[in-house]
Write an enzyme that holds these catalytic residues in place. Sequence first.
Site, PDB file in Angstrom:
ATOM      1  N   LYS A  77       0.835  -1.197   0.000  1.00 26.83           N
ATOM      2  CA  LYS A  77       0.000   0.000   0.000  1.00 26.83           C
ATOM      3  C   LYS A  77       0.875   1.254   0.000  1.00 26.83           C
ATOM      4  O   LYS A  77       1.932   1.288   0.643  1.00 26.83           O
ATOM      5  CB  LYS A  77      -0.899  -0.028   1.238  1.00 26.83           C
ATOM      6  N   SER A 151      -9.437   1.634   3.343  1.00 25.17           N
ATOM      7  CA  SER A 151      -8.686   2.488   2.437  1.00 25.17           C
ATOM      8  C   SER A 151      -7.705   1.729   1.549  1.00 25.17           C
ATOM      9  O   SER A 151      -7.192   2.266   0.575  1.00 25.17           O
ATOM     10  CB  SER A 151      -7.909   3.536   3.243  1.00 25.17           C
ATOM     11  N   SER A 175      -9.552  -0.730   7.423  1.00 23.78           N
ATOM     12  CA  SER A 175      -9.019  -0.678   6.058  1.00 23.78           C
ATOM     13  C   SER A 175      -8.367  -1.972   5.601  1.00 23.78           C
ATOM     14  O   SER A 175      -8.106  -2.145   4.408  1.00 23.78           O
ATOM     15  CB  SER A 175      -7.999   0.463   5.942  1.00 23.78           C
TER      16      SER A 175
END
Length: 535
Positions: A77, A151, A175
């Site tokens: 990420k 997210s 997330s």
Amino acid sequence: MPLTTEQLTLPALRAAYAAAALTPMEVVRQLLPAIQASRSVFISRPTEEQLLERCRFLEGLPADQRGPLWGIPFAVKDNIDVAGLPTTATCPAFEYTPAEHARAVAPLLEAGGICLGKTNMDQFACGLVGTRTPYGIPRNAFDDRFTPGGSSCGSAIAVADGLCTFALGTDTAGSGRVPAGNNGIVGIKPSVGRFSTTGVVPACYLLDCVSVFVLSVRDGAEVARIMENGDIADPTYRLPNPTALAKRWQPGGAFRFAVPGPAFLDDSFEGPGGEAVRAAMEAAWQEAVARLEALGGVRVPDLDFAPFAATAVLLYGAAFVAERYAGIKAFLEAPEAGGVAAGPAALAPLHGDDRMLKVIRSIISKTANFSSADVFAGLQQLSVLRGKCRAELAKVDLIVVPTSAYNYTVKEIQAEEDEPPYEQVTFGKNANLGRWTNFVNLQDMCGVSVYSGLLRPCGPLEGDAPEQRRRAEHLAATGNTSPVMPFGVTLLAPSWTDEYVADIAAAFEKATGLKAGPLGHGVAPYRSPQAPATA
């Protein structure tokens, strides 16, 4: 033929390498075309030559020097540092290029992993929808009209679409779980402090976790062991609880679990899909509960979920939101970068800071609503709620919740967050997604999100409410009025019982008869002819 998700699991790749049926270079070369063709999944990647050089290095190692992740492709990420690749947290003005790997990434590379690149995300890891990014919205693996979840949207899609074996996300408020549920894969939410967060852009520094998206629970548990932080000098290190870590479950053994009561659960299944979706979610939920009982679970009926629900509200409804400001304070207040310097008792005015998306400004600016005294009041309130939750957790081994409160469409989220002027931005749907996730780190729990079944609503997806009519019209206009989406559950327990939770989650996963992603669920991904222009 491109590799399938089943061929990308740790056991499958290891077997292929052992039989000389594949090499790391062949795996990377097979994955690259799909990665290059993917839409808004990756933000930055090593060059092809850099990846092949990594493969040559790995293939040149003697067998006795090949680590447990030798030749295993993974993604990271974009709020987690990978040396030499930009970190943006999907805010272009925030971009920097780190010289060192985040401490959660380093052991994966030392174990022989191949980092394929940095993945898309909700800006500053603030969101559960996966649409809050200027780099385009990754397509939900099952149906591109629905949100991918956030997210950590890009990491989840990279795994579900078969672009890598596992991917790192983060999980402060869900997330690492919601995107897993929305795309039919597994999400490992570790105990806070089990993995280092040094080298991670803070969302809420004291609550942040690095999470792992994987194709199976067993793969996730293995990757998690490699990532464990044993450096007592690391500022994010936390002393493990050896008794809790030693707790394990064996198939056939009994365990106690509880679920939220009707007062908290029933309205979670209500939304733009109307009665057909509500009924499908209820049926999928009851099937999951029955599966847990068949595995040896004993349902405890009298758990009071109220203190957990009250805790969930604190994360954004109290002064804890100020930690979002604190995490990027230097960026917000740096005049040379476009920020506004603030005095010792003042905050940078964020409403006009167009370096950030409207909805992100709207959320972080709520810091101004709270005083320093409110911070301590919030901590005191949390202390009271922790006492109440400890009493409830003593009754059970697990709490089980739906992973995602609802499947919203991209269009429904954009109508709240993107289309209105800044002063009218709302985020009620995103907030609803936090009902089963926001309390977990505040209550010091760990968890595993695991796929459970499919939502195949029977009957017309419409109702009397305006938003139900709008969804029905949208689905009809985009060519498929019968969407098929995954349904997942999350198993939660007190911190440091990570292995125990994984044991039960792995048995649950096996009992579903499913595999990860659309292919593993027997579903052909739906790609609408009129998909929103998000890339």
